[in-house]
Design a protein around this motif. Structure first.
Motif, PDB file in Angstrom:
ATOM      1  N   PHE A  38       0.794  -1.224   0.000  1.00 14.80           N
ATOM      2  CA  PHE A  38       0.000   0.000   0.000  1.00 14.80           C
ATOM      3  C   PHE A  38       0.832   1.283   0.000  1.00 14.80           C
ATOM      4  O   PHE A  38       0.274   2.369  -0.020  1.00 14.80           O
ATOM      5  CB  PHE A  38      -0.962   0.005   1.195  1.00 14.80           C
ATOM      6  N   GLY A  39       2.160   1.172   0.049  1.00 18.12           N
ATOM      7  CA  GLY A  39       3.020   2.353   0.010  1.00 18.12           C
ATOM      8  C   GLY A  39       2.849   3.249   1.220  1.00 18.12           C
ATOM      9  O   GLY A  39       2.842   4.471   1.097  1.00 18.12           O
ATOM     10  N   ILE A  40       2.704   2.638   2.398  1.00 12.40           N
ATOM     11  CA  ILE A  40       2.505   3.401   3.628  1.00 12.40           C
ATOM     12  C   ILE A  40       3.715   3.260   4.541  1.00 12.40           C
ATOM     13  O   ILE A  40       4.571   2.412   4.327  1.00 12.40           O
ATOM     14  CB  ILE A  40       1.218   2.954   4.357  1.00 12.40           C
ATOM     15  N   THR A  41       3.771   4.091   5.563  1.00 12.85           N
ATOM     16  CA  THR A  41       4.863   4.051   6.528  1.00 12.85           C
ATOM     17  C   THR A  41       4.592   2.977   7.580  1.00 12.85           C
ATOM     18  O   THR A  41       3.485   2.427   7.647  1.00 12.85           O
ATOM     19  CB  THR A  41       5.014   5.409   7.238  1.00 12.85           C
ATOM     20  N   SER A  42       5.575   2.708   8.414  1.00 10.62           N
ATOM     21  CA  SER A  42       5.396   1.743   9.500  1.00 10.62           C
ATOM     22  C   SER A  42       4.295   2.190  10.452  1.00 10.62           C
ATOM     23  O   SER A  42       3.468   1.375  10.883  1.00 10.62           O
ATOM     24  CB  SER A  42       6.709   1.564  10.274  1.00 10.62           C
ATOM     25  N   LEU A  43       4.280   3.455  10.788  1.00 10.13           N
ATOM     26  CA  LEU A  43       3.245   3.976  11.688  1.00 10.13           C
ATOM     27  C   LEU A  43       1.859   3.837  11.058  1.00 10.13           C
ATOM     28  O   LEU A  43       0.887   3.454  11.731  1.00 10.13           O
ATOM     29  CB  LEU A  43       3.533   5.433  12.031  1.00 10.13           C
ATOM     30  N   GLN A  44       1.751   4.109   9.779  1.00 13.73           N
ATOM     31  CA  GLN A  44       0.475   3.941   9.089  1.00 13.73           C
ATOM     32  C   GLN A  44       0.077   2.461   9.036  1.00 13.73           C
ATOM     33  O   GLN A  44      -1.106   2.134   9.136  1.00 13.73           O
ATOM     34  CB  GLN A  44       0.545   4.516   7.681  1.00 13.73           C
ATOM     35  N   ALA A  45       1.050   1.582   8.883  1.00 12.36           N
ATOM     36  CA  ALA A  45       0.759   0.145   8.875  1.00 12.36           C
ATOM     37  C   ALA A  45       0.193  -0.287  10.226  1.00 12.36           C
ATOM     38  O   ALA A  45      -0.746  -1.084  10.278  1.00 12.36           O
ATOM     39  CB  ALA A  45       2.020  -0.649   8.543  1.00 12.36           C
ATOM     40  N   ILE A  46       0.729   0.253  11.302  1.00 15.55           N
ATOM     41  CA  ILE A  46       0.211  -0.057  12.638  1.00 15.55           C
ATOM     42  C   ILE A  46      -1.219   0.454  12.776  1.00 15.55           C
ATOM     43  O   ILE A  46      -2.085  -0.233  13.323  1.00 15.55           O
ATOM     44  CB  ILE A  46       1.136   0.517  13.720  1.00 15.55           C
ATOM     45  N   ASP A  47      -1.489   1.633  12.250  1.00 16.93           N
ATOM     46  CA  ASP A  47      -2.859   2.159  12.258  1.00 16.93           C
ATOM     47  C   ASP A  47      -3.787   1.245  11.460  1.00 16.93           C
ATOM     48  O   ASP A  47      -4.927   1.011  11.852  1.00 16.93           O
ATOM     49  CB  ASP A  47      -2.902   3.569  11.686  1.00 16.93           C
ATOM     50  N   ALA A  48      -3.307   0.722  10.347  1.00 11.51           N
ATOM     51  CA  ALA A  48      -4.113  -0.187   9.529  1.00 11.51           C
ATOM     52  C   ALA A  48      -4.391  -1.490  10.275  1.00 11.51           C
ATOM     53  O   ALA A  48      -5.498  -2.039  10.185  1.00 11.51           O
ATOM     54  CB  ALA A  48      -3.399  -0.472   8.209  1.00 11.51           C
ATOM     55  N   ILE A  49      -3.411  -1.978  11.019  1.00  8.97           N
ATOM     56  CA  ILE A  49      -3.606  -3.195  11.817  1.00  8.97           C
ATOM     57  C   ILE A  49      -4.670  -2.952  12.882  1.00  8.97           C
ATOM     58  O   ILE A  49      -5.553  -3.782  13.101  1.00  8.97           O
ATOM     59  CB  ILE A  49      -2.271  -3.649  12.447  1.00  8.97           C
ATOM     60  N   ARG A  50      -4.615  -1.798  13.520  1.00 12.03           N
ATOM     61  CA  ARG A  50      -5.647  -1.450  14.508  1.00 12.03           C
ATOM     62  C   ARG A  50      -7.022  -1.372  13.856  1.00 12.03           C
ATOM     63  O   ARG A  50      -8.017  -1.838  14.419  1.00 12.03           O
ATOM     64  CB  ARG A  50      -5.306  -0.123  15.176  1.00 12.03           C
ATOM     65  N   ALA A  51      -7.097  -0.769  12.682  1.00  8.29           N
ATOM     66  CA  ALA A  51      -8.367  -0.667  11.968  1.00  8.29           C
ATOM     67  C   ALA A  51      -8.898  -2.052  11.606  1.00  8.29           C
ATOM     68  O   ALA A  51     -10.100  -2.317  11.729  1.00  8.29           O
ATOM     69  CB  ALA A  51      -8.199   0.189  10.720  1.00  8.29           C
ATOM     70  N   ALA A  52      -8.009  -2.935  11.175  1.00 10.83           N
ATOM     71  CA  ALA A  52      -8.412  -4.297  10.813  1.00 10.83           C
ATOM     72  C   ALA A  52      -8.953  -5.038  12.032  1.00 10.83           C
ATOM     73  O   ALA A  52      -9.961  -5.748  11.950  1.00 10.83           O
ATOM     74  CB  ALA A  52      -7.232  -5.057  10.209  1.00 10.83           C
TER      75      ALA A  52
END
Length: 61
Positions: A38-52
């Motif tokens: 998705f071309g996101i940062t590590s912090l954004q990936a963590i946010d995505a994991i929380r959203a999931a």
């Protein structure tokens, strides 16, 4: 002063939805996969994991 986004980041939202619907990610390092896919940062990936996780919990109710 810290900036607060009023709209969620579209890439993070898409990554969270993908992760919530993707059963084959277990056992793999998901942060690098989300960053690449998705071309996101590590912090954004963590946010995505929380959203999931939130999406999975909401579906379980």
């Amino acid at each position: 002063m810290m900036q607060t986004d009023l709209q969620p980041d579209e890439a993070v939202r898409m990554a969270g939805e993908w992760l919530a619907n993707e059963p084959s990610h277990e056992g793999r390092a998901i942060v690098p996969e989300l960053k690449t896919r998705f071309g996101i940062t590590s912090l954004q990936a963590i946010d995505a994991i929380r959203a999931a996780q939130a999406l999975r919990r909401a579906r379980a109710i």
